[in-house]
Design a protein around this motif. Structure first.
Motif, mmCIF file in Angstrom:
data_model
loop_
_atom_site.group_PDB
_atom_site.id
_atom_site.type_symbol
_atom_site.label_atom_id
_atom_site.label_comp_id
_atom_site.label_asym_id
_atom_site.label_seq_id
_atom_site.Cartn_x
_atom_site.Cartn_y
_atom_site.Cartn_z
ATOM 1 N N ALA A 541 0.816 -1.218 0.000
ATOM 2 C CA ALA A 541 0.000 0.000 0.000
ATOM 3 C C ALA A 541 0.846 1.263 0.000
ATOM 4 O O ALA A 541 0.382 2.319 -0.433
ATOM 5 N N ASN A 542 2.089 1.167 0.484
ATOM 6 C CA ASN A 542 2.936 2.359 0.586
ATOM 7 C C ASN A 542 4.081 2.349 -0.422
ATOM 8 O O ASN A 542 5.063 3.073 -0.261
ATOM 9 N N ILE A 543 3.951 1.527 -1.490
ATOM 10 C CA ILE A 543 4.923 1.505 -2.579
ATOM 11 C C ILE A 543 4.175 1.768 -3.879
ATOM 12 O O ILE A 543 3.118 1.180 -4.135
ATOM 13 N N VAL A 544 4.717 2.654 -4.704
ATOM 14 C CA VAL A 544 4.041 3.038 -5.932
ATOM 15 C C VAL A 544 3.810 1.808 -6.822
ATOM 16 O O VAL A 544 4.660 0.922 -6.927
ATOM 17 N N ALA A 593 6.803 -0.456 4.561
ATOM 18 C CA ALA A 593 6.990 -0.700 3.135
ATOM 19 C C ALA A 593 8.393 -1.239 2.847
ATOM 20 O O ALA A 593 8.570 -2.196 2.078
ATOM 21 N N LEU A 594 9.399 -0.650 3.474
ATOM 22 C CA LEU A 594 10.765 -1.097 3.229
ATOM 23 C C LEU A 594 11.044 -2.460 3.859
ATOM 24 O O LEU A 594 11.855 -3.233 3.340
ATOM 25 N N ASP A 595 10.384 -2.731 4.971
ATOM 26 C CA ASP A 595 10.514 -4.071 5.561
ATOM 27 C C ASP A 595 10.012 -5.125 4.570
ATOM 28 O O ASP A 595 10.640 -6.172 4.372
ATOM 29 N N TYR A 596 8.896 -4.802 3.929
ATOM 30 C CA TYR A 596 8.348 -5.715 2.909
ATOM 31 C C TYR A 596 9.322 -5.837 1.729
ATOM 32 O O TYR A 596 9.616 -6.941 1.262
ATOM 33 N N ALA A 597 9.850 -4.690 1.265
ATOM 34 C CA ALA A 597 10.757 -4.723 0.119
ATOM 35 C C ALA A 597 12.030 -5.509 0.438
ATOM 36 O O ALA A 597 12.519 -6.298 -0.376
ATOM 37 N N HIS A 598 12.572 -5.278 1.626
ATOM 38 C CA HIS A 598 13.800 -5.979 2.000
ATOM 39 C C HIS A 598 13.581 -7.483 2.078
ATOM 40 O O HIS A 598 14.494 -8.266 1.750
ATOM 41 N N LYS A 599 12.395 -7.887 2.506
ATOM 42 C CA LYS A 599 12.108 -9.325 2.554
ATOM 43 C C LYS A 599 12.006 -9.922 1.152
ATOM 44 O O LYS A 599 12.144 -11.131 0.978
ATOM 45 N N GLN A 600 11.778 -9.043 0.163
ATOM 46 C CA GLN A 600 11.792 -9.490 -1.239
ATOM 47 C C GLN A 600 13.191 -9.303 -1.842
ATOM 48 O O GLN A 600 13.359 -9.377 -3.058
ATOM 49 N N HIS A 601 14.177 -9.019 -0.966
ATOM 50 C CA HIS A 601 15.578 -8.843 -1.371
ATOM 51 C C HIS A 601 15.773 -7.600 -2.233
ATOM 52 O O HIS A 601 16.640 -7.576 -3.100
ATOM 53 N N VAL A 602 14.983 -6.564 -1.983
ATOM 54 C CA VAL A 602 15.095 -5.313 -2.731
ATOM 55 C C VAL A 602 15.568 -4.208 -1.781
ATOM 56 O O VAL A 602 14.938 -3.957 -0.758
ATOM 57 N N VAL A 603 16.673 -3.566 -2.147
ATOM 58 C CA VAL A 603 17.193 -2.427 -1.400
ATOM 59 C C VAL A 603 16.957 -1.174 -2.235
ATOM 60 O O VAL A 603 17.324 -1.131 -3.408
ATOM 61 N N ASP A 617 -5.078 13.914 2.680
ATOM 62 C CA ASP A 617 -6.485 13.520 2.835
ATOM 63 C C ASP A 617 -6.627 12.161 3.511
ATOM 64 O O ASP A 617 -7.544 11.946 4.313
ATOM 65 N N ILE A 618 -5.742 11.236 3.172
ATOM 66 C CA ILE A 618 -5.841 9.890 3.749
ATOM 67 C C ILE A 618 -4.676 9.603 4.698
ATOM 68 O O ILE A 618 -4.543 8.495 5.208
ATOM 69 N N GLN A 619 -3.831 10.605 4.937
ATOM 70 C CA GLN A 619 -2.669 10.485 5.824
ATOM 71 C C GLN A 619 -1.849 9.237 5.474
ATOM 72 O O GLN A 619 -1.543 8.398 6.321
ATOM 73 N N ARG A 620 -1.499 9.168 4.199
ATOM 74 C CA ARG A 620 -0.706 8.035 3.715
ATOM 75 C C ARG A 620 0.475 8.563 2.929
ATOM 76 O O ARG A 620 0.374 9.536 2.195
ATOM 77 N N VAL A 621 1.598 7.910 3.099
ATOM 78 C CA VAL A 621 2.803 8.263 2.357
ATOM 79 C C VAL A 621 3.174 7.081 1.469
ATOM 80 O O VAL A 621 3.033 5.922 1.853
ATOM 81 N N THR A 622 3.614 7.406 0.245
ATOM 82 C CA THR A 622 3.956 6.368 -0.730
ATOM 83 C C THR A 622 5.406 6.532 -1.154
ATOM 84 O O THR A 622 5.849 7.638 -1.481
ATOM 85 N N PHE A 733 12.000 -3.956 10.366
ATOM 86 C CA PHE A 733 10.999 -4.368 11.352
ATOM 87 C C PHE A 733 11.391 -3.860 12.738
ATOM 88 O O PHE A 733 10.552 -3.361 13.498
ATOM 89 N N GLU A 734 12.668 -3.951 13.058
ATOM 90 C CA GLU A 734 13.158 -3.457 14.346
ATOM 91 C C GLU A 734 13.003 -1.936 14.425
ATOM 92 O O GLU A 734 12.594 -1.384 15.452
ATOM 93 N N PHE A 735 13.310 -1.249 13.325
ATOM 94 C CA PHE A 735 13.146 0.206 13.249
ATOM 95 C C PHE A 735 11.670 0.572 13.446
ATOM 96 O O PHE A 735 11.329 1.470 14.225
ATOM 97 N N LYS A 736 10.784 -0.142 12.748
ATOM 98 C CA LYS A 736 9.350 0.127 12.846
ATOM 99 C C LYS A 736 8.852 -0.097 14.262
ATOM 100 O O LYS A 736 8.065 0.710 14.794
ATOM 101 N N HIS A 737 9.281 -1.164 14.899
ATOM 102 C CA HIS A 737 8.834 -1.467 16.260
ATOM 103 C C HIS A 737 9.254 -0.353 17.218
ATOM 104 O O HIS A 737 8.477 0.033 18.103
ATOM 105 N N ALA A 738 10.475 0.196 17.064
ATOM 106 C CA ALA A 738 10.931 1.300 17.920
ATOM 107 C C ALA A 738 10.052 2.536 17.726
ATOM 108 O O ALA A 738 9.704 3.227 18.696
#
Length: 753
Positions: A541-544, A593-603, A617-622, A733-738
Motif C-alpha cells: 500500500a505504501n509503494i508506488v 513498506a521497506l521491511d516488505y521490500a527488504h524481505k523481497q531482497h530489494v534495497v 487527505d488519507i494520511q498516507r505516504v507512498t 521491522f526493528e526500526f518500525k517497532h521502535a
C-alpha cells in the motif's frame, strides 16, 4: 584525518588519570592520610617545645567500674575544692546518681563537666542561641553529633566528645541551625563557663573574660607533641597546695580520644595550637589546582628539568606550611603531593607514549610521501586514500598531495583533484595554492549536485545526476502525454493518461539514443528496466504501483500510478514542519513498506523526502523512485559504484561498498531527523565535505534544534545514524517497532498502517 597527535582523552592514560585522581580523593576522604598528616604536625612541633610543663591541668586516672568510683571522685573534689571538674569516664549510672545526690546535699559554686557520646545539656553561649543569618548556609562545615539526647541537670553539664577522622579536636558541634561547645570547648574555659562566648566571622572564636581561643573555619584545632601524663589517685592526693590544678580531668580510658582531648586542652592553655582559617583551606585547594596544572606543563620539559621544577614546588609547599605554622595555621601539604605525584607519573607515561606516536606518525608521513605518486601513476590512488584520512599530515606530505592533485586536474580527473584539494584544506596547514584551487572547485560544485541522485562509476571523473533534456513527445505506447512532472534519478517524468480506461499515470523515461557514446550506458539502461521488474514485483500500500514498461523511439519508459499529494521535501523548513506525531506515523508506514521490500531482497538505495509522496487527505505516504534500487542477491552493481543522494547516503554508500537493507535504515534515519528538525544531520558545501561528515563526524542531537522533541527522537535517530553498520537497527521491522513503541508512549497514539 586526525586533527591532533594522540589526544589524552582518546588514550587509556586518560582513564588511568581519572582513576588515580578519584582514588586519591577517596583515600583522603576516608582518612587514610590522617596518620601522615599527624606525623607532619609532629615534625613541625619540633620547632617549639614539645613537652607540656607547668600546666594548670591535672589528669587523674581512676577505675570507674567498681563501687569505689564515686568515692574516688568525692575525694578529689574535696582535695581540690577550687578546681573545675571534668569527667572523661564511661557511662556509670550508679556513680552518677551518687554524684548528683552529693552535689545536691553540698552545693558548690562550680559546675561539673561530664563527657558523653551523644548526650548534651541545653547549654548556650552567654550571647544566646546563635541565629546565624547569612552564616547559617555555611554551618554545615561544623561537625554534627547524630541522635543527640538532651539532658537537664542542676549542677552538671553534659557535652559530647565529637569524633573526628582528620586528627583534629572539635571545640564546637552543631544541631539544626545552632552551635554548641563540645566537651573540649567547655573544658578549656575552666571556671569561666558562665562567661563563655562565641564569635562568628570568617572563623570561629571562643571568649571567656580576657581569654580567647580560635576555632578556625570548621570549629576544630590541630595539635601534636606529647600529651599530659596521667597520675593515679594517690599521687593526685599527695599533690601540694601550691601545685593544685585549675582543671581536674578524671578519666578511665573509656574514650579513645582521651589523649587527643587532653593534649589539645594543654596546647590551648599554652596558646600553642593550630587552626584552619578559610584562607588556608582555599590555599590548599589552589595549591592542588596549581600542582595539577604544573604537571601538565612539566611533561613538555626534559626529565632533569622536571625533577628540578618538582623539587622547587615541594620547597614552596614546605615554606608555605612553615609560614602558616608561624601564624598558628595548619596548611596540610601531603594531600597536595598525594594528588600531584601520581598525576605527574601518569602524564609522564602518556608523554613518552605520545612521543613514540609522533615518531611513528612522521615515519608514516614519509612513507606516504614516497608512495603516493606511485599509487597515482598506477591508477590505484584509492588504496592509499584511507591512509591519508587517518594520519596527521606534515607540510612535506601536503606538498606531495598538492602536486598529485594538480596532475589529476591536468588529466581531467576533477573528482580526485577536488577531494585532494579539500583534504589539504582540512589539514589546517596553510597552503595558498590549495586554498585557491579548493575555492574554485567549491563554487563550481555547488549545492545542487548534493541534493540530486548520483550514480558514480569507478574511474568517473565528473560525478553528476543522470538527467536528460526535456523531449517534445506526445505518446508513449498507448499512453498520451499531458505534461511534464519533473526529473527523476535517471530521466524526465511525464504525466500521461491511458485513454482506454481513462487512468492517469506518471511516465518515467530514459533516453536510449546515447548508448553508442557512453561505455557505461548499457548498465544504466539495464538498471532502468530493472526498476520496472523490481518495483513491479512489489505489492504494498505504501509503494508506488507499476503498470507497464516499454520503449518509444529513443526513449524507454515505465508507466506507474500517478500519486496525489506532495513530496515530503516540501515540509523540510523549520517554519513548516509536519507535527512530530504525524512524522512518526509516516515513518512507520515507510518502515513497513521497506521491511516488505527488504524481505523481497530489494534495497531502495535512494531514500529521501523527495521520493516520498504524502497524501494529507488519507494520511498516507507512498515510496517512489526505485530508479537505483537493486535486487540484493542478484545485484550486478560493481564494488566501487556510488549510488544515491549525497545528503542521505550511508557511510557504506559513500565508500562505494556493497550495500544491504541497513543502508536504507541510515538514509531513513537522515530523513526522519530532517523531518523532525528541519535540518540535515550531515551538511557541507561539496560532495567531498558531505561525504567526510557522513563517514567521520558526529551529528548534533536532533533535540539541539527543537528541545520539545521527545527523548525517543534522539534515541531512534542516533541508533539509525550509527556509522558502524552493526550498531544500527538490523532490520526495518526493528526500526518500525521502535517507532511504534515511541508513538504509543510519547504521543498516546496508535499507528496508521
Amino acid at each position: 584525518m586526525k586533527k591532533s597527535e594522540l589526544p589524552l582523552y582518546k588514550t587509556g592514560w586518560f582513564y588511568l588519570l581519572v582513576l588515580v585522581v578519584a582514588a586519591v580523593g577517596w583515600l583522603i576522604h576516608i582518612g587514610k592520610l590522617n596518620q601522615l598528616n599527624q606525623w607532619n604536625r609532629e615534625l613541625l612541633y619540633q620547632i617549639l617545645p614539645n613537652r607540656v610543663t607547668d600546666s594548670a591541668i591535672m589528669r587523674v586516672k581512676i577505675n570507674s567500674e567498681g563501687p569505689s568510683a564515686f568515692q574516688s571522685v568525692k575525694t578529689l573534689m574535696a582535695r581540690f575544692p577550687n578546681a573545675s571538674l571534668a569527667l572523661l569516664i564511661g557511662p556509670n549510672n550508679a556513680m552518677m546518681q551518687q554524684l548528683n545526690r552529693h552535689i545536691s546535699s553540698q552545693p558548690t559554686r562550680r559546675s561539673i563537666l561530664i563527657a558523653t557520646d551523644n548526650r548534651a545539656s541545653a547549654w548556650q553561649f552567654t550571647n544566646g542561641d546563635l541565629s546565624l543569618g547569612w552564616f547559617s548556609q555555611s554551618i554545615n562545615r561544623v561537625s554534627a553529633v547524630p541522635e543527640i539526647k538532651w539532658v537537664t541537670a542542676a549542677d552538671a553539664i553534659y557535652a559530647p566528645v565529637v569524633r573526628q577522622n582528620n586528627g583534629a579536636t572539635s571545640l564546637l558541634w552543631r544541631h539544626d541551625e545552632s552551635l554548641y561547645p563540645s566537651f573540649a570547648g567547655l573544658a578549656v574555659s575552666g571556671n569561666m563557663l558562665e562567661k563563655l562566648q562565641l564569635k562568628v566571622g570568617n572563623y570561629f572564636e571562643l571568649f571567656a573574660n580576657s581569654h580567647r581561643w580560635q576555632a578556625g573555619f570548621t570549629g576544630d584545632v590541630f595539635v601534636a607533641g606529647e600529651s599530659l601524663d596521667s597520675v593515679d589517685l594517690q599521687a593526685a592526693i599527695a599533690t601540694s597546695a601550691e601545685s593544685a590544678p585549675q582543671l581536674l580531668l578524671i578519666e578511665d580510658g573509656y574514650f579513645q580520644q582521651t589523649n587527643e582531648v587532653v593534649r589539645a586542652l594543654a596546647r590551648l592553655e599554652q596558646g600553642n595550637y593550630l587552626v584552619q582559617g578559610w584562607p588556608v583551606i582555599l590555599s590548599s585547594w589552589l595549591l592542588v589546582i596549581f600542582g595539577l596544572a604544573l604537571t601538565w606543563f612539566l611533561i613538555r620539559f626534559s626529565l632533569t628539568k622536571q625533577l628540578a621544577i618538582m623539587a622547587a614546588f615541594i620547597t614552596l609547599l614546605v615554606l608555605g606550611q612553615y609560614v602558616a605554622f608561624s601564624q598558628m595555621q595548619w596548611l596540610p601539604i601531603l594531600p597536595v603531593l598525594a594528588y600531584v605525584f601520581p598525576v605527574w607519573l601518569v602524564l609522564t607515561g602518556y608523554h613518552f607514549e605520545r612521543l613514540k606516536f609522533i615518531a611513528l606518525r612522521n615515519q608514516q608521513n614519509e612513507i606516504l610521501s614516497l608512495a603516493a605518486p606511485t599509487f597515482f601513476e598506477t591508477q590505484q590512488f584509492e588504496k592509499i586514500q584511507p591512509w591519508l584520512n587517518n594520519t596527521s599530515p606534515d607540510l612535506n606530505l601536503v606538498e606531495k598531495v598538492f602536486d598529485i592533485a594538480l596532475r589529476a586536474e591536468a588529466q581531467q580527473n576533477k573528482s580526485l583533484a577536488a577531494k585532494l584539494f579539500e583534504w589539504i584544506n582540512q589539514t589546517g596547514i596553510k597552503h595558498e595554492g590549495s586554498q585557491q584551487k579548493w575555492s574554485e572547485y567549491h563554487q563550481v560544485l555547488g549545492k545542487e549536485q548534493l541534493e540530486s541522485t548520483l550514480v558514480i562509476e569507478p574511474g568517473q571523473t565528473n560525478p553528476g545526476s543522470m538527467t536528460s533534456p526535456i523531449q517534445n513527445i506526445e505518446n508513449f505506447g498507448r499512453y498520451r502525454v499531458e505534461g511534464v512532472l519533473g526529473k527523476g534519478a535517471m530521466g524526465i517524468v511525464f504525466q500521461g493518461v491511458d485513454p482506454k480506461i481513462n487512468r492517469h499515470v506518471a511516465i518515467k523515461t530514459l533516453q536510449l539514443s546515447d548508448a553508442q557514446d557512453d561505455q557505461n550506458f548499457a548498465e544504466t539502461r539495464e538498471r532502468f528496466f530493472r526498476e520496472a521488474e523490481t518495483a513491479g514485483n512489489l505489492s504494498h500500500a505504501n509503494i508506488v504501483t507499476i503498470y507497464d514498461v516499454g520503449d518509444e523511439g529513443d526513449l524507454g519508459y515505465i508507466a506507474m500510478d500517478l500519486l496525489t499529494g506532495a513530496p515530503l521535501s516540501n515540509f523540510l523548513k523549520p517554519e513548516n514542519l509536519l507535527p512530530a506525531p504525524l512524522v512518526y506515523q509516516l515513518m512507520i508506514q515507510i518502515t513497513d513498506a521497506l521491511d516488505y521490500a527488504h524481505k523481497q531482497h530489494v534495497v531502495h538505495r535512494d531514500i529521501k523526502p523527495a521520493n516520498m509522496i504524502y497524501d494529507d487527505d488519507i494520511q498516507r505516504v507512498t515510496l517512489t523512485d526505485f530508479g537505483i534500487a537493486c535486487v540484493a542477491d542478484q545485484s550486478k552493481t560493481r564494488t566501487g559504484t556510488i549510488m544515491g543522494s549525497p545528503f542521505y547516503m550511508s557511510p557504506e554508500q559513500v565508500l562505494g561498498k556493497r550495500v544491504d537493507g541497513r543502508s536504507d535504515i541510515f538514509s531513513l534515519g537522515v530523513t526522519f531527523y530532517q523531518l523532525l528538525s528541519g535540518y540535515l544531520p550531515f551538511n557541507g558545501e561539496s560532495i567531498a565535505s558531505v561525504a567526510y561528515h557522513i563517514t567521520k563526524s558526529k551529528h548534533q542531537s536532533v533535540r539541539h534544534w527543537d528541545s520539545r522533541l521527545p527523548a525517543s527522537a534522539v534515541r531512534i535517530t542516533n541508533k539509525a545514524l550509527q556509522k558502524d553498520i552493526s550498531k544500527r537497527y538490523q532490520t526495518m521491522f526493528e526500526f518500525k517497532h521502535a517507532l511504534i513503541s515511541a508513538l504509543k508512549r510519547d504521543f498516546k497514539k496508535a499507528p496508521i498502517i
